[in-house]
Write a protein that holds these residues in place. Sequence first.
Motif, short mmCIF file in Angstrom:
data_model
loop_
_atom_site.label_atom_id
_atom_site.label_comp_id
_atom_site.label_asym_id
_atom_site.label_seq_id
_atom_site.Cartn_x
_atom_site.Cartn_y
_atom_site.Cartn_z
N GLY A 65 -71.57 31.50 -6.81
CA GLY A 65 -72.40 31.47 -5.19
C GLY A 65 -70.91 31.40 -4.33
N ASP A 69 -69.54 34.52 -1.78
CA ASP A 69 -69.40 34.30 -0.30
C ASP A 69 -67.95 34.79 -0.05
N THR A 73 -70.57 40.62 -0.82
CA THR A 73 -71.54 41.30 -1.71
C THR A 73 -71.00 42.19 -2.71
N ARG A 120 -78.14 36.91 -1.21
CA ARG A 120 -77.32 37.31 0.01
C ARG A 120 -77.61 38.80 0.21
N THR A 123 -80.62 38.63 2.47
CA THR A 123 -80.38 38.02 3.75
C THR A 123 -79.50 38.95 4.61
N GLU A 124 -78.61 39.67 3.97
CA GLU A 124 -77.97 40.68 4.76
C GLU A 124 -78.66 41.80 5.44
N LYS A 186 -71.95 47.23 3.56
CA LYS A 186 -72.11 46.24 4.37
C LYS A 186 -73.01 46.62 5.70
N GLY A 331 -81.19 31.62 3.90
CA GLY A 331 -80.68 32.50 5.03
C GLY A 331 -81.63 32.12 6.31
N LYS A 336 -74.70 34.24 7.03
CA LYS A 336 -74.86 35.25 6.09
C LYS A 336 -73.76 34.92 5.14
N ASN A 337 -72.70 34.54 5.55
CA ASN A 337 -71.70 34.44 4.88
C ASN A 337 -71.50 33.23 3.93
N VAL A 339 -74.94 31.99 2.44
CA VAL A 339 -76.31 31.80 1.68
C VAL A 339 -76.10 31.71 0.09
N ALA A 340 -74.97 32.74 -0.25
CA ALA A 340 -74.80 32.64 -1.89
C ALA A 340 -74.35 31.24 -2.32
#
Length: 419
Positions: A65, A69, A73, A120, A123-124, A186, A331, A336-337, A339-340
């Motif tokens: 994870g 990040d 992704t 991720r 969420t993105e 992205k 999320g 967002k950077n 969440v993983a």
Amino acid sequence: MQPSRRRWLMISFAFWATVINYLDRQTLSVAAPVLREQFHLSNVEYSRVVFAFLLAYTVSNGISGVAIDRLGTKLGYALCMGWWSVAALLHAFARGGLSLGIFRFLLGIGEAGNWPAGVRVATEWFPERERALASGIFNSGSAVGAILAPPIVAWILLRYGWPSAFVSVGAMGLIWLAVWLPAYRKPHAAAVEFEAPPMPVRVLVRTRFVLGFTCSKAFLDPVWYFYLFWFPEYLKRARGFDMAAIGEYSWIPFAMAGAGNFLGGGLSGWLLRRGKSVTVARKGAVTLFAALMISSIGVVLVQQAWIAITLVSIAMLGYTGSVANMLALPGDVFPKNAVASVYGLASMGSGFGGMVFTLITGWVVDHYSYKPVFIGFGVLPLIGATVLWLLVGELRPIRHPDGGSLGNPLYVTVKCGQS
């Protein structure tokens, strides 16, 4: 801003990655009778092979994870898929319990990255109201993979031999990789959040959210492991099913589990559209579906096998309905950077809980019966939902000290982030 229609393509990548993940994972389960006979593996030796996967998978959750990040992704997901696909291919060269265990360990390291990466992606690309549904879509790949693995792997094994089965499923991942790398990009709307420095792990692990989220998952996630690894055994030992009957009926709960992903994600989205807060929508959906898992208590109280299978199906639907919302929670709170990293760290903690409950399950079945086990796994999800309400706090974005919602937040400034 209107969400991009490209988001559905992106979540479909995560869905198929999850299908492949479970095909790779379940190949050993289908091929186990042949491999155990060829390699002369005892129950203890085979359990060590399984444990090697679980140990690597649990530890790698936290590492993968954070790595995703840091790498992003596209590259992070690609490295995870490439790693576990090559590890799956290596199984074809196993010559005994030791080499098989080493390859399973390598597989576990790579496969752990699938869920942090999928979280991720969701969420993105997806707005808050759709995020749980998107998470449910990609997580439904686990049920689809579990359904497809027995017929596909058995057919390849019988026609071409067990090494070809491992090579075939490993090759699927490499094909996915060849399509993913040129296709993923992205989203423009999220680009600003990735320019800020990622939150340090030492900050994440001290937040109230991560601590409470991990504890909640520690009670919820073992339910899935139980049904995945023990339900066929229960049908054989307690219900008298032969292998043909197990193959004929054991897929039904997994089909219901697939439906639970969509129902769980759809419920919280419906609540959000009707003006409910994120806290009420997400936690309420988790609690409702956790309550459905009480049905497992009835499995050991009924005489008819078809009723028992129905009750297990309801419980598995409840689990995936809850998980669709659990996947969306990081999320709702973190940039967002991060969440993983959050989901991976929490899954690492809950993975150790799953290992403990797995050992407890074996001991209880050996010394007593399946009755207290099914009762326990009917109650555990409610404990997990209660922990979510009591320990996680209000779900709202962690904010930067200057008042913005992006950047490198200070966890001490937000209620849901206090340690």
